[in-house]
Write a protein that holds these residues in place. Sequence first.
Motif, PDB file in Angstrom:
ATOM      1  N   GLU A  31      41.885  31.516  56.751  1.00 44.78           N
ATOM      2  CA  GLU A  31      41.253  32.807  56.571  1.00 44.78           C
ATOM      3  C   GLU A  31      40.502  32.874  55.234  1.00 44.78           C
ATOM      4  OE1 GLU A  31      44.150  35.922  57.473  1.00 44.78           O
ATOM      5  OE2 GLU A  31      43.049  37.145  56.014  1.00 44.78           O
ATOM      6  N   LEU A  32      41.168  32.417  54.176  1.00 41.03           N
ATOM      7  CA  LEU A  32      40.554  32.489  52.845  1.00 41.03           C
ATOM      8  C   LEU A  32      39.348  31.566  52.738  1.00 41.03           C
ATOM      9  CD1 LEU A  32      43.741  32.611  50.560  1.00 41.03           C
ATOM     10  CD2 LEU A  32      42.186  34.487  51.074  1.00 41.03           C
ATOM     11  N   ILE A 110      47.793  37.206  48.076  1.00 43.38           N
ATOM     12  CA  ILE A 110      46.958  36.232  47.353  1.00 43.38           C
ATOM     13  C   ILE A 110      45.493  36.656  47.396  1.00 43.38           C
ATOM     14  CG2 ILE A 110      46.144  33.832  47.369  1.00 43.38           C
ATOM     15  CD1 ILE A 110      48.920  33.023  48.295  1.00 43.38           C
ATOM     16  N   LYS A 111      45.101  37.256  48.505  1.00 46.04           N
ATOM     17  CA  LYS A 111      43.714  37.694  48.630  1.00 46.04           C
ATOM     18  C   LYS A 111      43.369  38.727  47.544  1.00 46.04           C
ATOM     19  CE  LYS A 111      40.262  38.415  52.049  1.00 46.04           C
ATOM     20  NZ  LYS A 111      39.859  38.618  53.422  1.00 46.04           N
ATOM     21  N   GLY A 112      44.299  39.670  47.336  1.00 46.85           N
ATOM     22  CA  GLY A 112      44.112  40.676  46.288  1.00 46.85           C
ATOM     23  C   GLY A 112      44.074  40.030  44.903  1.00 46.85           C
ATOM     24  N   MET A 113      44.920  39.012  44.725  1.00 39.52           N
ATOM     25  CA  MET A 113      44.952  38.329  43.426  1.00 39.52           C
ATOM     26  C   MET A 113      43.616  37.633  43.170  1.00 39.52           C
ATOM     27  SD  MET A 113      48.654  36.570  43.255  1.00 39.52           S
ATOM     28  CE  MET A 113      50.164  37.502  43.362  1.00 39.52           C
ATOM     29  N   LEU A 114      43.077  36.986  44.217  1.00 32.49           N
ATOM     30  CA  LEU A 114      41.791  36.294  44.066  1.00 32.49           C
ATOM     31  C   LEU A 114      40.683  37.296  43.738  1.00 32.49           C
ATOM     32  CD1 LEU A 114      42.175  33.759  46.982  1.00 32.49           C
ATOM     33  CD2 LEU A 114      41.908  33.170  44.560  1.00 32.49           C
ATOM     34  N   ALA A 115      40.778  38.490  44.349  1.00 34.30           N
ATOM     35  CA  ALA A 115      39.768  39.514  44.078  1.00 34.30           C
ATOM     36  C   ALA A 115      39.853  39.951  42.606  1.00 34.30           C
ATOM     37  CB  ALA A 115      39.971  40.708  45.000  1.00 34.30           C
ATOM     38  N   TYR A 125      49.420  39.418  38.030  1.00 31.63           N
ATOM     39  CA  TYR A 125      50.841  39.521  38.337  1.00 31.63           C
ATOM     40  C   TYR A 125      51.053  40.175  39.695  1.00 31.63           C
ATOM     41  CZ  TYR A 125      51.293  38.797  33.302  1.00 31.63           C
ATOM     42  OH  TYR A 125      51.210  38.293  32.035  1.00 31.63           O
ATOM     43  N   GLY A 126      51.857  39.546  40.533  1.00 33.97           N
ATOM     44  CA  GLY A 126      52.271  40.180  41.782  1.00 33.97           C
ATOM     45  C   GLY A 126      53.446  41.089  41.475  1.00 33.97           C
ATOM     46  N   VAL A 127      53.313  42.364  41.784  1.00 36.79           N
ATOM     47  CA  VAL A 127      54.357  43.338  41.465  1.00 36.79           C
ATOM     48  C   VAL A 127      54.904  43.929  42.758  1.00 36.79           C
ATOM     49  CG1 VAL A 127      54.832  45.513  40.285  1.00 36.79           C
ATOM     50  CG2 VAL A 127      53.261  43.888  39.266  1.00 36.79           C
ATOM     51  N   ARG A 128      56.211  44.017  42.853  1.00 41.44           N
ATOM     52  CA  ARG A 128      56.835  44.564  44.069  1.00 41.44           C
ATOM     53  C   ARG A 128      56.653  46.067  44.122  1.00 41.44           C
ATOM     54  NH1 ARG A 128      62.037  40.770  43.019  1.00 41.44           N
ATOM     55  NH2 ARG A 128      60.824  38.895  43.349  1.00 41.44           N
ATOM     56  N   SER A 129      56.072  46.532  45.209  1.00 39.59           N
ATOM     57  CA  SER A 129      55.859  47.973  45.292  1.00 39.59           C
ATOM     58  C   SER A 129      57.120  48.672  45.776  1.00 39.59           C
ATOM     59  CB  SER A 129      54.689  48.287  46.215  1.00 39.59           C
ATOM     60  OG  SER A 129      54.927  47.725  47.482  1.00 39.59           O
TER      61      SER A 129
END
Length: 312
Positions: A31-32, A110-115, A125-129
């Motif tokens: 996809e990416l 990961i898609k959001g991180m790449l953006a 940083y990936g943060v747990r919502s």
Amino acid sequence: MPPRLGLVIPCYNEEEVLPETQRQLRVLLDELIADACIAPDSRVYFVDDGSRDRTWRQIEAFSADDPNFGGIKLSRNCGHQRALLAGLLSAEGDVIVSMDADLQDDPRAIKGMLAAHAEGSDIVYGVRSSRTTDTAFKRLTAQGFYRLMTVMGVDVVFDHADYRLMTRRAIENLREFDEVNLFLRGIIPLIGFKSARVEYARSERFAGESKYPLRKMLAFAIDGITSFSVVPLRFISGIGLATCLVSLMMAGWIVIRALASGATVPGWASTVVPMYFLGGVQLLSIGILGEYVAKSYLETKRRPRFFIDKLL
Ligand code: UDP
Ligand code: MG
């Protein structure tokens, strides 16, 4: 030109989840790549942290079937943080993302991180919502830990574990830290650069059981605090000083009372209780001191943090 992605995944006895992780990541990579978010020669690096099950054989098979999958085999079990570091320092790519093998970190983030990276961040940083899928115990201990770290003056990102994106530049700076007592969550904010946060919902472990029993969690927390904060040492001095002041005041009061009435009641409890209490405070204080002495002892040896056995 989209960046080349290196995805680092430490694995310790993960044979139950790995095939599913590989399948989901293959879909995500397709996809990416199709969306031109990452280069076609991006790679996933599974780091085998001395597993005793079929984990490494599975990694070898993925890598033989698919050039987008690689593996790094450590010579023995070095622990999550070191396995992660081995992967981060060995993986190729313009941006490196680290995540757990058990699919608790939603790979779609990961898609959001790449953006966020495309907008100029070097660290995302990936943060747990939410933590609704964690057990109440895990939630309580984990959040208590983040609070404690903040009180101790350690700069950690709340509810962020080791799911993050780093650029090549940030990774090369991470290489400069050669401490043996690794607490990556504390080190990475020290690198600086522009950073961003991406939220994701933490799901349940896909299969298998946690490789972080209470014993390892406690060791990790103690490591995190003692390698980043001297507050516990100052706290000891504080307690010591306060105890001295209070006992001086008590002594003064006893003298005044003895002079005034001449009658003192010989109390057993008032002698023995403070004795035990102070004994406890002293032992605890020595323990905390010892923890720091042990840390500096281990650091001065400058032992290598991991050995790589095989690279695929
Ligand atoms: N892990 C590792 N070495 C260890 C312990 C754990 O590489 O000695 C890996 C494990 O395979 C997983 C990640 O670290 O990918 C996080 O572990 P786990 O999911 O068991 O921890 P939890 O999510 O329960 O805190
Ligand atoms: Mg997990």
